[in-house]
Motif scaffolding. Structure first.
Motif, PDB file in Angstrom:
ATOM      1  N   SER A  99       0.790  -1.240  -0.122  1.00 34.28           N
ATOM      2  CA  SER A  99       0.037  -0.130   0.084  1.00 34.28           C
ATOM      3  C   SER A  99       0.796   1.230  -0.019  1.00 34.28           C
ATOM      4  CB  SER A  99      -0.770   0.121   1.338  1.00 34.28           C
ATOM      5  OG  SER A  99      -1.721  -1.000   1.227  1.00 34.28           O
ATOM      6  N   GLU A 100       1.882   1.153   0.884  1.00 34.66           N
ATOM      7  CA  GLU A 100       2.766   2.301   0.790  1.00 34.66           C
ATOM      8  C   GLU A 100       3.501   2.440  -0.660  1.00 34.66           C
ATOM      9  OE1 GLU A 100       4.713   5.522   2.291  1.00 34.66           O
ATOM     10  OE2 GLU A 100       3.125   4.622   3.274  1.00 34.66           O
ATOM     11  N   LYS A 101       3.933   1.518  -1.342  1.00 34.58           N
ATOM     12  CA  LYS A 101       4.280   1.651  -2.638  1.00 34.58           C
ATOM     13  C   LYS A 101       3.174   2.426  -3.501  1.00 34.58           C
ATOM     14  CE  LYS A 101       8.156  -1.912  -2.376  1.00 34.58           C
ATOM     15  NZ  LYS A 101       8.374  -3.289  -2.870  1.00 34.58           N
ATOM     16  N   VAL A 102       2.106   1.958  -3.289  1.00 37.59           N
ATOM     17  CA  VAL A 102       1.033   2.486  -4.407  1.00 37.59           C
ATOM     18  C   VAL A 102       1.026   3.925  -3.908  1.00 37.59           C
ATOM     19  CG1 VAL A 102      -1.511   2.365  -4.665  1.00 37.59           C
ATOM     20  CG2 VAL A 102      -0.225   0.225  -4.581  1.00 37.59           C
ATOM     21  N   ARG A 103       0.772   4.262  -2.773  1.00 35.33           N
ATOM     22  CA  ARG A 103       0.787   5.694  -2.222  1.00 35.33           C
ATOM     23  C   ARG A 103       1.571   6.528  -2.850  1.00 35.33           C
ATOM     24  NH1 ARG A 103      -1.643   3.463   2.407  1.00 35.33           N
ATOM     25  NH2 ARG A 103       0.402   3.518   3.384  1.00 35.33           N
ATOM     26  N   GLN A 104       2.910   6.062  -3.033  1.00 37.90           N
ATOM     27  CA  GLN A 104       4.099   6.850  -3.262  1.00 37.90           C
ATOM     28  C   GLN A 104       4.310   6.945  -5.087  1.00 37.90           C
ATOM     29  OE1 GLN A 104       7.370   5.403  -1.223  1.00 37.90           O
ATOM     30  NE2 GLN A 104       6.622   6.049   0.512  1.00 37.90           N
ATOM     31  N   ASP A 105       3.321   5.973  -5.589  1.00 41.66           N
ATOM     32  CA  ASP A 105       3.625   5.964  -6.981  1.00 41.66           C
ATOM     33  C   ASP A 105       2.832   7.249  -7.612  1.00 41.66           C
ATOM     34  OD1 ASP A 105       3.591   5.342  -9.790  1.00 41.66           O
ATOM     35  OD2 ASP A 105       2.984   3.304  -9.480  1.00 41.66           O
ATOM     36  N   GLY A 106       3.701   8.291  -7.927  1.00 39.57           N
ATOM     37  CA  GLY A 106       3.129   9.446  -8.611  1.00 39.57           C
ATOM     38  C   GLY A 106       2.444   9.103  -9.944  1.00 39.57           C
TER      39      GLY A 106
ATOM     40  N   SER B 129      -3.129   7.901 -11.115  1.00 38.62           N
ATOM     41  CA  SER B 129      -4.295   8.759 -10.839  1.00 38.62           C
ATOM     42  C   SER B 129      -4.965   8.319  -9.366  1.00 38.62           C
ATOM     43  CB  SER B 129      -5.261   8.621 -11.927  1.00 38.62           C
ATOM     44  OG  SER B 129      -6.161   7.446 -11.851  1.00 38.62           O
ATOM     45  N   ASN B 130      -5.536   9.581  -8.798  1.00 37.56           N
ATOM     46  CA  ASN B 130      -6.349   8.957  -7.459  1.00 37.56           C
ATOM     47  C   ASN B 130      -7.268   7.781  -7.729  1.00 37.56           C
ATOM     48  OD1 ASN B 130      -5.350  11.053  -6.062  1.00 37.56           O
ATOM     49  ND2 ASN B 130      -6.671  12.316  -6.583  1.00 37.56           N
ATOM     50  N   GLU B 131      -8.020   7.645  -8.732  1.00 36.82           N
ATOM     51  CA  GLU B 131      -8.845   6.475  -8.921  1.00 36.82           C
ATOM     52  C   GLU B 131      -7.934   5.280  -9.203  1.00 36.82           C
ATOM     53  OE1 GLU B 131      -8.894   9.330 -10.996  1.00 36.82           O
ATOM     54  OE2 GLU B 131     -10.697  10.333  -9.981  1.00 36.82           O
ATOM     55  N   ALA B 132      -7.114   5.175  -9.959  1.00 32.28           N
ATOM     56  CA  ALA B 132      -5.942   3.875 -10.025  1.00 32.28           C
ATOM     57  C   ALA B 132      -5.594   3.699  -8.715  1.00 32.28           C
ATOM     58  CB  ALA B 132      -4.866   4.392 -11.010  1.00 32.28           C
ATOM     59  N   ARG B 133      -5.090   4.584  -7.802  1.00 31.48           N
ATOM     60  CA  ARG B 133      -4.364   4.483  -6.618  1.00 31.48           C
ATOM     61  C   ARG B 133      -5.452   3.895  -5.745  1.00 31.48           C
ATOM     62  NH1 ARG B 133      -2.626   9.253  -5.991  1.00 31.48           N
ATOM     63  NH2 ARG B 133      -0.597   8.549  -6.914  1.00 31.48           N
ATOM     64  N   GLN B 134      -6.760   4.155  -5.883  1.00 38.14           N
ATOM     65  CA  GLN B 134      -7.762   3.683  -4.880  1.00 38.14           C
ATOM     66  C   GLN B 134      -8.257   2.271  -5.339  1.00 38.14           C
ATOM     67  OE1 GLN B 134     -11.118   6.542  -5.227  1.00 38.14           O
ATOM     68  NE2 GLN B 134     -10.244   7.940  -3.530  1.00 38.14           N
ATOM     69  N   GLU B 135      -8.094   1.797  -6.722  1.00 37.86           N
ATOM     70  CA  GLU B 135      -8.486   0.634  -7.062  1.00 37.86           C
ATOM     71  C   GLU B 135      -7.412  -0.570  -6.732  1.00 37.86           C
ATOM     72  OE1 GLU B 135     -11.133  -0.912  -8.535  1.00 37.86           O
ATOM     73  OE2 GLU B 135     -11.955   1.076  -7.919  1.00 37.86           O
ATOM     74  N   LYS B 136      -6.107   0.186  -6.738  1.00 36.20           N
ATOM     75  CA  LYS B 136      -4.957  -0.795  -6.160  1.00 36.20           C
ATOM     76  C   LYS B 136      -4.983  -1.034  -4.580  1.00 36.20           C
ATOM     77  CE  LYS B 136      -1.464  -0.316 -10.017  1.00 36.20           C
ATOM     78  NZ  LYS B 136      -0.571  -0.987 -10.096  1.00 36.20           N
ATOM     79  N   GLU B 137      -5.383   0.097  -4.054  1.00 31.44           N
ATOM     80  CA  GLU B 137      -5.510  -0.290  -2.619  1.00 31.44           C
ATOM     81  C   GLU B 137      -6.413  -1.241  -2.517  1.00 31.44           C
ATOM     82  OE1 GLU B 137      -4.045   1.235   0.507  1.00 31.44           O
ATOM     83  OE2 GLU B 137      -2.686   2.651  -0.815  1.00 31.44           O
ATOM     84  N   LYS B 138      -7.751  -1.108  -2.985  1.00 34.46           N
ATOM     85  CA  LYS B 138      -8.913  -1.869  -2.571  1.00 34.46           C
ATOM     86  C   LYS B 138      -8.398  -3.317  -3.029  1.00 34.46           C
ATOM     87  CE  LYS B 138     -13.684  -2.204  -4.198  1.00 34.46           C
ATOM     88  NZ  LYS B 138     -14.980  -1.813  -4.767  1.00 34.46           N
ATOM     89  N   SER B 139      -7.823  -3.535  -4.145  1.00 33.00           N
ATOM     90  CA  SER B 139      -7.229  -4.931  -4.560  1.00 33.00           C
ATOM     91  C   SER B 139      -6.347  -5.133  -3.460  1.00 33.00           C
ATOM     92  CB  SER B 139      -6.619  -4.707  -5.680  1.00 33.00           C
ATOM     93  OG  SER B 139      -6.055  -5.984  -6.242  1.00 33.00           O
ATOM     94  N   LEU B 140      -5.596  -4.656  -2.883  1.00 32.75           N
ATOM     95  CA  LEU B 140      -4.597  -5.039  -1.800  1.00 32.75           C
ATOM     96  C   LEU B 140      -5.481  -5.398  -0.769  1.00 32.75           C
ATOM     97  CD1 LEU B 140      -1.592  -2.529  -2.354  1.00 32.75           C
ATOM     98  CD2 LEU B 140      -1.510  -4.918  -2.893  1.00 32.75           C
TER      99      LEU B 140
END
Length: 127
Positions: free
Chosen positions: A72-79, A82-93
């Protein structure tokens, strides 16, 4: 000669007392990892209290939480996301971790976890 021994002994005692005070405490090389571990400990403590996890379950679940938080930390740091893509990845994790954790729970604990997941999480949403 007697004075020299007394001086040498005093110097060694001073040195022995000063050296430990100058040593830095052991710290992980990566402060981010320390944060992830403390966050995993907090998650585990909350789950343990709410689900009444056994010591064996805690040992099995903690690495799963640590892995999820690191990812999750890697996803949050991935500039580049997009916010939507970040949220989807977080949800998946979170979904993946949820499935892995459930393997170690009994039926009653799974029901309690289902209830917990339906409750709002104000700390996660800044409320």
């Amino acid at each position: 000669m007697k004075h020299f021994r007394l001086f040498a002994t005093g110097a060694m005692l001073n040195f022995a007392l000063i050296c430990p005070a100058q040593q830095t405490p052991d710290r992980p090389a990566d402060p981010g990892k320390q944060h992830q571990q403390s966050a995993a400990d907090g998650h585990l403590r909350a789950l343990s209290e709410r689900l009444d996890l056994s010591a064996d379950q805690q040992v099995k679940i903690k690495p799963l939480l640590e892995q999820m938080l690191a990812a999750s930390e890697k996803v949050r740091q991935d500039g580049s996301l997009s916010n939507e893509a970040r949220q989807e990845k977080e949800k998946s994790l979170h979904g993946k971790a949820d499935k892995q954790v459930r393997k170690f729970l009994n039926e009653e604990q799974k029901r309690k976890l289902d209830q917990l997941e339906q409750e709002p999480h104000p700390a996660m949403h800044g409320n």
